[in-house]
Write a protein that holds these residues in place. Structure first.
Motif, PDB file in Angstrom:
ATOM      1  N   VAL A  86      -6.965  -3.582 -27.293  1.00  0.00           N
ATOM      2  CA  VAL A  86      -7.187  -2.195 -26.884  1.00  0.00           C
ATOM      3  C   VAL A  86      -8.683  -2.005 -26.668  1.00  0.00           C
ATOM      4  O   VAL A  86      -9.503  -2.821 -27.104  1.00  0.00           O
ATOM      5  CB  VAL A  86      -6.671  -1.192 -27.940  1.00  0.00           C
ATOM      6  CG1 VAL A  86      -5.167  -1.324 -28.123  1.00  0.00           C
ATOM      7  CG2 VAL A  86      -7.405  -1.361 -29.264  1.00  0.00           C
ATOM      8  N   PHE A  87      -9.021  -0.910 -25.977  1.00  0.00           N
ATOM      9  CA  PHE A  87     -10.426  -0.577 -25.744  1.00  0.00           C
ATOM     10  C   PHE A  87     -10.726   0.773 -26.371  1.00  0.00           C
ATOM     11  O   PHE A  87      -9.949   1.721 -26.240  1.00  0.00           O
ATOM     12  CB  PHE A  87     -10.742  -0.566 -24.250  1.00  0.00           C
ATOM     13  CG  PHE A  87     -10.750  -1.940 -23.638  1.00  0.00           C
ATOM     14  CD1 PHE A  87     -11.919  -2.678 -23.556  1.00  0.00           C
ATOM     15  CD2 PHE A  87      -9.574  -2.509 -23.162  1.00  0.00           C
ATOM     16  CE1 PHE A  87     -11.924  -3.944 -23.015  1.00  0.00           C
ATOM     17  CE2 PHE A  87      -9.570  -3.776 -22.608  1.00  0.00           C
ATOM     18  CZ  PHE A  87     -10.750  -4.494 -22.537  1.00  0.00           C
ATOM     19  N   LYS A  88     -11.868   0.838 -27.067  1.00  0.00           N
ATOM     20  CA  LYS A  88     -12.277   2.063 -27.740  1.00  0.00           C
ATOM     21  C   LYS A  88     -13.710   2.407 -27.332  1.00  0.00           C
ATOM     22  O   LYS A  88     -14.448   1.553 -26.824  1.00  0.00           O
ATOM     23  CB  LYS A  88     -12.182   1.877 -29.255  1.00  0.00           C
ATOM     24  CG  LYS A  88     -10.763   1.610 -29.754  1.00  0.00           C
ATOM     25  CD  LYS A  88     -10.712   1.462 -31.279  1.00  0.00           C
ATOM     26  CE  LYS A  88      -9.289   1.193 -31.752  1.00  0.00           C
ATOM     27  NZ  LYS A  88      -9.207   1.072 -33.240  1.00  0.00           N
ATOM     28  N   PRO A  89     -14.124   3.661 -27.552  1.00  0.00           N
ATOM     29  CA  PRO A  89     -15.468   4.077 -27.115  1.00  0.00           C
ATOM     30  C   PRO A  89     -16.609   3.557 -27.979  1.00  0.00           C
ATOM     31  O   PRO A  89     -17.769   3.766 -27.637  1.00  0.00           O
ATOM     32  CB  PRO A  89     -15.389   5.605 -27.163  1.00  0.00           C
ATOM     33  CG  PRO A  89     -14.306   5.914 -28.119  1.00  0.00           C
ATOM     34  CD  PRO A  89     -13.307   4.809 -27.995  1.00  0.00           C
ATOM     35  N   GLU A  90     -16.292   2.879 -29.081  1.00  0.00           N
ATOM     36  CA  GLU A  90     -17.317   2.286 -29.927  1.00  0.00           C
ATOM     37  C   GLU A  90     -17.009   0.803 -30.118  1.00  0.00           C
ATOM     38  O   GLU A  90     -15.840   0.420 -30.202  1.00  0.00           O
ATOM     39  CB  GLU A  90     -17.370   2.969 -31.296  1.00  0.00           C
ATOM     40  CG  GLU A  90     -17.770   4.432 -31.242  1.00  0.00           C
ATOM     41  CD  GLU A  90     -19.208   4.647 -30.797  1.00  0.00           C
ATOM     42  OE1 GLU A  90     -20.030   3.709 -30.982  1.00  0.00           O
ATOM     43  OE2 GLU A  90     -19.515   5.727 -30.256  1.00  0.00           O
ATOM     44  N   THR A 137     -16.717  -2.942 -31.989  1.00  0.00           N
ATOM     45  CA  THR A 137     -16.412  -3.401 -33.350  1.00  0.00           C
ATOM     46  C   THR A 137     -17.717  -3.592 -34.108  1.00  0.00           C
ATOM     47  O   THR A 137     -18.801  -3.745 -33.517  1.00  0.00           O
ATOM     48  CB  THR A 137     -15.652  -4.737 -33.331  1.00  0.00           C
ATOM     49  OG1 THR A 137     -16.496  -5.742 -32.746  1.00  0.00           O
ATOM     50  CG2 THR A 137     -14.354  -4.624 -32.543  1.00  0.00           C
ATOM     51  N   LYS A 156     -20.429   8.977 -21.193  1.00  0.00           N
ATOM     52  CA  LYS A 156     -19.561   9.901 -21.940  1.00  0.00           C
ATOM     53  C   LYS A 156     -19.430  11.227 -21.218  1.00  0.00           C
ATOM     54  O   LYS A 156     -18.332  11.791 -21.090  1.00  0.00           O
ATOM     55  CB  LYS A 156     -20.134  10.134 -23.346  1.00  0.00           C
ATOM     56  CG  LYS A 156     -20.071   8.950 -24.282  1.00  0.00           C
ATOM     57  CD  LYS A 156     -20.747   9.305 -25.613  1.00  0.00           C
ATOM     58  CE  LYS A 156     -20.854   8.127 -26.542  1.00  0.00           C
ATOM     59  NZ  LYS A 156     -21.588   8.482 -27.793  1.00  0.00           N
ATOM     60  N   ARG A 170     -16.083   1.642 -23.034  1.00  0.00           N
ATOM     61  CA  ARG A 170     -14.931   0.821 -23.393  1.00  0.00           C
ATOM     62  C   ARG A 170     -15.417  -0.469 -24.053  1.00  0.00           C
ATOM     63  O   ARG A 170     -16.213  -1.211 -23.473  1.00  0.00           O
ATOM     64  CB  ARG A 170     -14.084   0.488 -22.157  1.00  0.00           C
ATOM     65  CG  ARG A 170     -13.557   1.704 -21.438  1.00  0.00           C
ATOM     66  CD  ARG A 170     -12.804   1.326 -20.160  1.00  0.00           C
ATOM     67  NE  ARG A 170     -11.483   0.793 -20.414  1.00  0.00           N
ATOM     68  CZ  ARG A 170     -11.086  -0.442 -20.154  1.00  0.00           C
ATOM     69  NH1 ARG A 170     -11.939  -1.315 -19.626  1.00  0.00           N
ATOM     70  NH2 ARG A 170      -9.858  -0.832 -20.413  1.00  0.00           N
ATOM     71  N   TYR A 171     -14.933  -0.703 -25.272  1.00  0.00           N
ATOM     72  CA  TYR A 171     -15.275  -1.909 -26.014  1.00  0.00           C
ATOM     73  C   TYR A 171     -13.989  -2.494 -26.589  1.00  0.00           C
ATOM     74  O   TYR A 171     -13.118  -1.765 -27.062  1.00  0.00           O
ATOM     75  CB  TYR A 171     -16.252  -1.587 -27.137  1.00  0.00           C
ATOM     76  CG  TYR A 171     -17.555  -1.003 -26.649  1.00  0.00           C
ATOM     77  CD1 TYR A 171     -18.568  -1.822 -26.161  1.00  0.00           C
ATOM     78  CD2 TYR A 171     -17.762   0.375 -26.661  1.00  0.00           C
ATOM     79  CE1 TYR A 171     -19.769  -1.290 -25.709  1.00  0.00           C
ATOM     80  CE2 TYR A 171     -18.961   0.921 -26.206  1.00  0.00           C
ATOM     81  CZ  TYR A 171     -19.950   0.086 -25.732  1.00  0.00           C
ATOM     82  OH  TYR A 171     -21.130   0.609 -25.278  1.00  0.00           O
ATOM     83  N   HIS A 199     -11.149  -4.233 -28.894  1.00  0.00           N
ATOM     84  CA  HIS A 199     -10.727  -4.311 -30.292  1.00  0.00           C
ATOM     85  C   HIS A 199      -9.353  -4.973 -30.332  1.00  0.00           C
ATOM     86  O   HIS A 199      -8.588  -4.909 -29.357  1.00  0.00           O
ATOM     87  CB  HIS A 199     -10.589  -2.914 -30.910  1.00  0.00           C
ATOM     88  CG  HIS A 199     -11.880  -2.188 -31.104  1.00  0.00           C
ATOM     89  ND1 HIS A 199     -12.410  -1.934 -32.343  1.00  0.00           N
ATOM     90  CD2 HIS A 199     -12.747  -1.646 -30.195  1.00  0.00           C
ATOM     91  CE1 HIS A 199     -13.542  -1.264 -32.212  1.00  0.00           C
ATOM     92  NE2 HIS A 199     -13.772  -1.077 -30.915  1.00  0.00           N
ATOM     93  N   GLU A 206      -5.946  -4.405 -32.251  1.00  0.00           N
ATOM     94  CA  GLU A 206      -5.268  -3.363 -33.031  1.00  0.00           C
ATOM     95  C   GLU A 206      -3.977  -3.924 -33.599  1.00  0.00           C
ATOM     96  O   GLU A 206      -3.202  -4.576 -32.900  1.00  0.00           O
ATOM     97  CB  GLU A 206      -4.975  -2.170 -32.112  1.00  0.00           C
ATOM     98  CG  GLU A 206      -4.305  -1.006 -32.781  1.00  0.00           C
ATOM     99  CD  GLU A 206      -4.091   0.129 -31.794  1.00  0.00           C
ATOM    100  OE1 GLU A 206      -4.905   1.073 -31.791  1.00  0.00           O
ATOM    101  OE2 GLU A 206      -3.129   0.062 -30.989  1.00  0.00           O
TER     102      GLU A 206
END
Length: 654
Positions: free
Chosen positions: A522-526, A528, A595, A626-627, A629, A631
């Protein structure tokens, strides 16, 4: 004409024509052969006497190694000498022959002229006079003064000597049939580390144990004025040493708790493989930012350069964390078990790299796993490594036209030079993408057997026999398939070929290992924690999965992904970002702009500069930061967690 025919170059002919004139000035030129001489084919003959090799490495200020050799001669007439060309572990014809200077041949006190083979320029031809039994050779290896000239191997504090870069050997022999008596002179007060045992001293030189050329080239040296040697083995089986050289005395010190993690690495490798293929093993480690970077495998040692804080501040050096685990794994995979098409007779026979996705890909996998099992890396850090690999290869642009299998040719055709567009060109992806294939295999075996078996069982089957044996044992693709089937029946041949040969617009990387292992990409805004810490250490600012580019700490673009938003704006590495939405450029300013655009604000607008050119570019991108991760998939077995967990000792049978 045979491709192996020795062509006499025009310069040699000129020397012959000029011989009378030279003779008139008193500089007689011994006759050079003018006939076409074939390079002798390799036979089973054994060189009659060992070659005596003297290497003086004391000229550290000028970084010059001076070499002398005495090579036994079988008969008079033409003789061909090789400088090693194809270097094991480098996977290509990359030896630094251009750094050799002042090459001189003589016999019985008389100079002998030489000529280079213009078709095979890593070889030299001399004409041996009657009655000569030993050929004397001397030259200097002019090691690089700076990184732009090649890898720096000598500094005022340390040196990394690789024997194969400082010797010649006669053609027509297999490396295993050429004996050497190596001698090494070090600066006063320096300590020595390497696989070769010191038998004494002679004329200020260390007198090292006699050994054949194959193993000599596999026995490099680290030496330095700041030195620490520690025994990592606690089992009593065979010595395993951690040998540290550093830019300063503080850099070679190691705290007890950090030392224990390196001892854990040896223990976990024992539990994984079940056998050792060495009589002793030496981790050669340089904590330095002056010596050139290296991570190179050998059967009984490894060459490793790490950050200067690796031992003094271990938590601050993520980039080197799995290096020792990787190179140690190579003692089993790549050195003892070696692809059959790498089993060449000597160092001037071309290698073939068709199984590097096993040699390097599976080593990349085990190197990370052993690092985590030893405690040198946490589970979350290891998952962070895997997340970055998953994101890179899931939709890599280069997969549209080039299969992973073809990247095994890169060390030969690319020779690890920088690339303008690595995302579309691909470069040695058999390492990290190859490791994903083995994660896929591992989790599939666990899934098929409900966790009773795993790739650990393959490792013990494939690498765990013949304890103590360190003569190379070749393997083929069919051998790999057979051992996998010995663990669990499956169409492993198709499984592997589908993944290494996949190509086309819909081709994705081998991602099944993650879902089978209980995780999804998955991709998150922060980023790892691992990615954030790693890129802080390396001075990188990652916008790869948003705008498609990477920046350094000075806001210079260092890479652009093919067909990304940055690519479509005509950006390339080398552009400096001057401003972001009318603010002075910084990574934080760019993050804020991305953002804001995702939340309906103004588009991201950059002012960029290259040389004396300025441009303004605006991105029609609203996808946010997008970074990657990994999950957890709830309700599924956590096989990745099992894989990364320390392996317990196998109970002894009574």
């Amino acid at each position: 004409m045979s491709r192996r025919t020795l062509a006499v170059c025009a310069s040699a002919l000129a020397l012959l024509v000029a011989a009378p004139a030279l003779a008139q000035t008193g500089a007689a030129a011994p006759a050079l052969p003018v006939s076409l001489i074939e390079i002798p084919a390799v036979s089973d003959q054994v060189l009659s006497q060992p070659i005596t090799l003297w290497v003086d490495a004391t000229d550290i200020e000028r970084r010059i190694m001076s070499v002398r050799q005495s090579i036994p001669v079988k008969q008079s007439g033409p003789m061909v000498l090789f400088y090693p060309q194809w270097l094991p572990g480098n996977h290509g014809p990359v030896s630094p022959i251009s750094q050799i200077a002042n090459l001189q041949f003589s016999a019985n006190g008389q100079r002998i002229e030489w000529v280079r083979n213009t078709l095979h320029p890593w070889s030299y031809q001399v004409n041996i006079p009657e009655g000569v039994t030993s050929l004397e050779v001397s030259f200097q290896w002019l090691t690089p003064q700076a990184d732009a000239q090649g890898r720096v191997v000598m500094t005022p504090e340390m040196l990394n000597h690789q024997w194969e870069k400082a010797l010649l050997y006669p053609a027509g022999y297999a490396s295993r049939n050429i004996g050497f008596m190596p001698r090494l002179k070090l600066p006063e007060g320096w300590d020595y580390a390497g696989a070769l045992k010191v038998e004494g001293t002679i004329d200020g030189y260390l007198e090292l144990e006699p050994i054949n050329l194959e193993h000599l080239a596999d026995s490099p040296v680290f030496a330095g004025k700041h030195f620490n040697r520690i025994d990592l083995d606690t089992s009593g089986r065979s010595p395993v040493y951690l040998n540290i050289v550093g830019d300063s005395a503080d850099m070679v010190k190691i705290k007890d708790e950090h030392l224990q993690l390196h001892r854990n690495l040896v223990t976990q490798a024992d539990r994984l493989f079940g056998a050792r293929h060495y009589d002793s093993y030496n981790f050669l480690v340089a904590a330095s930012d002056r010596l050139g970077g290296i991570g190179l495998e050998h059967q009984r040692s490894s060459e490793n350069s790490v950050a200067t804080k690796y031992f003094t501040d271990p938590t601050a050096t993520l980039a080197d964390r799995d290096l020792l685990g990787h190179e140690y794994t190579h003692s089993w995979n790549g050195k003892w078990r070696r692809p059959a098409d790498q089993m060449v007779a000597n160092f001037n026979e071309p290698l073939q790299n068709s199984l590097l996705w096993v040699y390097e890909g599976q080593t990349q996998y085990w190197g990370l796993i052993l690092t985590a099992r030893a405690g040198l890396m946490t589970k979350d850090e290891a998952l962070g490594v895997m997340a970055m690999a998953a994101a890179q290869f899931d939709t890599a642009p280069g997969r549209q036209w080039r299969a992973l299998q073809d990247t095994t040719n890169d060390p030969i055709i690319q020779q690890r030079r920088p690339q303008p567009w690595p995302s579309i060109q691909r470069s040695e992806d058999y390492y990290r993408e190859g490791s994903l294939i083995w994660l896929d295999a591992d989790t599939l075996i666990r899934q098929k057997t409900n966790g009773r078996k795993s790739l650990d069982d393959f490792a013990k089957s494939f690498f765990g026999s013949d304890d103590g044996q360190w003569e190379a044992a070749p393997y083929t693709f069919e051998d790999v398939v057979s051992h996998l089937n010995g663990i669990v029946e499956h169409d492993w041949a198709s499984f592997l070929r589908e993944r290494v040969d996949a190509v086309g617009p819909d081709s994705h990387g081998p991602m099944n290992g993650f879902t089978q292992g209980g995780y999804r990409l998955v991709f998150k805004p922060e980023p790892t924690g691992y990615m954030a810490a790693l890129y802080k250490e390396l001075g990188r600012n990652d916008f790869v999965y948003s705008l498609g580019m990477m920046l350094n700490g000075s806001n210079r673009i260092t890479s652009v992904t093919w067909d990304s938003p940055a690519f479509k704006q005509g950006l390339t590495p080398g552009w400096d970002i001057v401003a972001v939405n009318d603010k002075a450029a910084s990574s934080d300013a760019l993050k804020d702009a991305i953002k804001a655009a995702a939340e309906g604000g103004a588009p991201v607008t950059l002012i960029v500069k290259r040389d004396d050119r300025f441009r303004t570019v605006t991105f029609d991108y609203t996808g946010g930061l997008r970074y990657p991760h990994l999950e957890r998939i709830e309700g599924t077995p956590d096989y990745l967690g099992d894989i990364l967990s320390p392996k317990a000792a196998t109970p002894r049978r009574r």
